[in-house]
Write a protein that holds these residues in place. Structure first.
Motif, PDB file in Angstrom:
ATOM      1  N   VAL A 119      16.238  65.390  12.307  1.00 26.35           N
ATOM      2  CA  VAL A 119      14.802  65.149  13.363  1.00 26.35           C
ATOM      3  C   VAL A 119      15.006  63.630  13.716  1.00 26.35           C
ATOM      4  N   VAL A 120      14.830  63.496  14.939  1.00 21.72           N
ATOM      5  CA  VAL A 120      15.383  62.138  15.642  1.00 21.72           C
ATOM      6  C   VAL A 120      14.059  61.697  16.395  1.00 21.72           C
ATOM      7  N   HIS A 121      13.639  60.427  16.109  1.00 19.37           N
ATOM      8  CA  HIS A 121      12.871  59.697  16.931  1.00 19.37           C
ATOM      9  C   HIS A 121      13.017  58.585  17.570  1.00 19.37           C
ATOM     10  N   LEU A 122      13.174  58.528  18.923  1.00 16.90           N
ATOM     11  CA  LEU A 122      13.635  57.473  19.687  1.00 16.90           C
ATOM     12  C   LEU A 122      12.637  56.244  19.917  1.00 16.90           C
ATOM     13  N   ALA A 123      13.183  54.953  19.990  1.00 20.68           N
ATOM     14  CA  ALA A 123      12.007  54.025  19.985  1.00 20.68           C
ATOM     15  C   ALA A 123      11.754  53.964  21.360  1.00 20.68           C
ATOM     16  N   CYS A 249      25.926  56.856  14.163  1.00 19.57           N
ATOM     17  CA  CYS A 249      24.819  56.404  14.614  1.00 19.57           C
ATOM     18  C   CYS A 249      24.588  56.925  16.356  1.00 19.57           C
ATOM     19  N   LEU A 250      23.333  57.495  16.665  1.00 17.38           N
ATOM     20  CA  LEU A 250      22.977  57.776  18.179  1.00 17.38           C
ATOM     21  C   LEU A 250      22.768  56.929  19.030  1.00 17.38           C
ATOM     22  N   THR A 251      22.200  55.507  18.462  1.00 18.39           N
ATOM     23  CA  THR A 251      21.932  54.751  19.347  1.00 18.39           C
ATOM     24  C   THR A 251      22.396  53.269  19.506  1.00 18.39           C
ATOM     25  N   VAL A 252      23.195  53.145  18.204  1.00 15.48           N
ATOM     26  CA  VAL A 252      23.896  51.672  18.130  1.00 15.48           C
ATOM     27  C   VAL A 252      25.220  52.127  17.817  1.00 15.48           C
ATOM     28  N   LYS A 253      26.238  51.135  17.867  1.00 16.02           N
ATOM     29  CA  LYS A 253      27.441  51.335  17.287  1.00 16.02           C
ATOM     30  C   LYS A 253      27.881  51.164  15.941  1.00 16.02           C
ATOM     31  N   ILE A 264      17.383  54.275   9.733  1.00 16.30           N
ATOM     32  CA  ILE A 264      17.019  53.221  10.669  1.00 16.30           C
ATOM     33  C   ILE A 264      18.075  52.826  11.346  1.00 16.30           C
ATOM     34  N   GLU A 265      18.276  53.167  12.726  1.00 18.58           N
ATOM     35  CA  GLU A 265      19.296  52.550  13.566  1.00 18.58           C
ATOM     36  C   GLU A 265      18.579  51.143  14.309  1.00 18.58           C
ATOM     37  N   GLY A 266      19.441  50.049  14.289  1.00 18.81           N
ATOM     38  CA  GLY A 266      18.776  48.917  14.780  1.00 18.81           C
ATOM     39  C   GLY A 266      19.992  47.962  15.079  1.00 18.81           C
ATOM     40  N   GLU A 267      19.366  46.772  15.688  1.00 20.12           N
ATOM     41  CA  GLU A 267      20.213  45.620  15.812  1.00 20.12           C
ATOM     42  C   GLU A 267      19.449  44.317  15.309  1.00 20.12           C
ATOM     43  N   VAL A 268      20.396  43.415  14.562  1.00 20.18           N
ATOM     44  CA  VAL A 268      19.724  42.176  14.257  1.00 20.18           C
ATOM     45  C   VAL A 268      19.798  41.279  15.200  1.00 20.18           C
ATOM     46  N   VAL A 269      18.413  40.581  15.876  1.00 20.18           N
ATOM     47  CA  VAL A 269      18.567  39.837  16.989  1.00 20.18           C
ATOM     48  C   VAL A 269      19.077  38.540  16.435  1.00 20.18           C
TER      49      VAL A 269
END
Length: 486
Positions: A119-123, A249-253, A264-269
């Motif tokens: 299941v995928v939820h995109l931000a 991951c689907l949205t980050v490298k 959870i896929e993301g980036e440290v800002v």
């Protein structure tokens, strides 16, 4: 162990077969403080406020606001359960982890369809809200917000290309933002984020929740056992005899643990620091392993969430900060680190190590040492010094002889009361950096402490002098097979 364990679900299936190790409830529970309040009484143990006890793991099947999800808690809140999940005698867990540390099997990226991406939820979706997707609990009414306490954070150093997995406290802040707290200098991903920030770059990160317990245990090793560049997923690979499978991951490298319940896929800002309790204004973060609720930090880094993926009918895994679960995750790798360092320096002398519940798995260790020749006298204290070097957050070390059960604190205190003299057997090492979450490590508690987080490390030598061993022989009972009578 007949069942193969490679994810949370297979681990829970094993626990179902073990008497008294897992219970489930269909009664609705609120993840805001109520869930943790229940488990405090059922099986949290550790340094949780009394009354509490060490008991079974628990699955909540009916979580308010999350009809399609479950929450599992306390999976590792028992050394006996950890031993069953790793197929090892409880007293040999530290030695098993040391062996796995020395013989790592690196993770591999699988191109197969990942279970964690069913299941995928995109931000970018208008209805996206991480609070509605993940049933992250608040452990007490004072918490800064909902916390992810068992998230396997995976990132890659922007300069070396080396990846690593660690656990951090992470608080849900907005629909697509999570705060993450890095203890200064204590975790590798913090160093990666600092490097990325200096380069003006975001740090891609994945947070895998609900995984094979071998991964959770292995991820808690620290330097010098696992220096920067050592991927602790390789320890889990060694524990299982096969590589941990990752997915892209689907949205980050970045990669994630392929059979996790949630990712959870993301980036440290870079160049952003957030107030941890910006929503609750409680002044507190969450319950930490020493048994106190830690103050909210104004120096948390921020993760911008890009997506959340999960399995169908996912199981959120969580823990109570001060519980026996923390002792298992932090303490057993510490035992392995101490055993490994002392064994290299003086083979065969250190019989075992226990990082006990009362120290939260970090503050206190019991070393079982065997003196066999006169020249061994004094080497037990050298072993304690090596233990402090192996794990800098240790504060107190108890040294006991081989006839003392180091896993039984009653036996340890017996040795202290019959083999220890305060004026001769206490060795203090003041002014050493220790752990910032110990509230007594502060100048307000002692004028000799120069800065918060500095402690007086202490050795309690409860061993018998070698030349007096005959005076301290324990009562020698007959060896029998008691099953004939009971």
């Amino acid at each position: 162990m007949s069942k193969k364990i490679d994810d949370l679900r297979s681990a829970l299936e094993l626990l179902k077969e073990l008497d008294g190790q897992l219970i489930e409830t269909d009664v609705e529970v609120n993840p805001e403080a109520e869930l943790a309040g229940v488990y405090r009484y059922v099986g949290a143990g550790g340094t949780v406020m009394r009354p509490t006890k060490e008991g079974p793991a628990m699955i909540f099947n009916n979580v308010k606001g999350h009809p399609d999800a479950k929450v599992a808690i306390g999976v590792l809140a028992s050394r006996k359960r950890v031993a069953a999940l790793l197929d090892c005698p409880a007293e040999d867990l530290g030695k098993l982890l040391h062996k796995s540390l020395e013989n790592p099997i690196s993770p591999v990226v699988s191109e197969e369809k990942a279970k964690c991406q069913e299941v995928v939820h995109l931000a970018t979706e208008e209805e996206f809200d991480i609070h509605k997707i993940i049933p992250a609990p608040t452990n007490t009414p004072d918490d800064a917000g909902p916390y992810i306490t068992m998230g396997m954070c995976y990132a890659t150093h922007p300069e070396t290309g080396k990846s690593d997995v660690t656990i951090h406290r992470m608080c849900l802040q907005s629909k697509d933002e999570i705060s993450i707290y890095f203890v200064p200098g204590a975790r590798h991903i913090g160093a990666m984020a600092e490097c990325a920030e200096k380069r003006g770059e975001h740090l891609p990160i994945s947070i895998s929740i609900g995984v094979d317990p071998a991964i959770e245990i292995g991820s808690c090793f620290e330097p010098p056992s696992t220096p920067l560049g050592y991927d602790e997923l390789a320890i889990a690979g060694a524990l299982r005899g096969e590589a941990v499978k990752l997915c892209r991951c689907l949205t980050v490298k970045q990669n994630a643990i392929a059979n996790a319940e949630y990712v959870i896929e993301g980036e440290v800002v870079p160049n952003v620091r957030v107030q941890e309790d910006q929503n609750s204004h409680s002044g507190y973060a969450m319950p930490e392993f020493p048994g106190y609720t830690g103050p909210a930090s104004n120096q948390c880094w921020m993760i911008k969430v890009k997506a959340v993926t999960h399995r169908k009918n996912p199981i959120m895994q969580t823990c109570i900060g001060p519980s026996e679960e923390h002792v298992s995750m932090a303490g057993i790798p510490t035992e392995a680190s101490i055993y490994g360092m002392v064994e290299k320096a003086m083979p065969g002398k250190l019989q075992n190590v226990y990082c006990c519940s009362s120290g939260g798995g970090k503050y206190m260790a019991v070393l079982q040492f065997k003196k066999t020749v006169p020249s061994d006298e004094g080497r037990q204290r050298q072993a304690a010094l090596l233990a402090f070097a192996a794990f800098g957050e240790l504060k107190h070390i108890f040294l006991v002889d081989e006839d003392v059960d180091c896993f039984d604190m009653n036996d340890v205190l017996w040795a202290m009361n019959t083999r220890f003299q305060g004026d001769a057997d206490i060795i203090t090492i003041p002014g050493v950096r220790c752990h910032p979450l110990d509230p007594s490590n502060d100048p307000t508690c002692s004028p000799g402490i120069r800065d918060h987080g500095i402690a007086c490390k202490t050795i309690f030598d409860c061993t018998v002098p070698f030349d007096q061993k005959q005076r301290f022989r324990r009562a020698n009972f007959m060896e029998v097979d008691a099953e004939k009578w009971v």
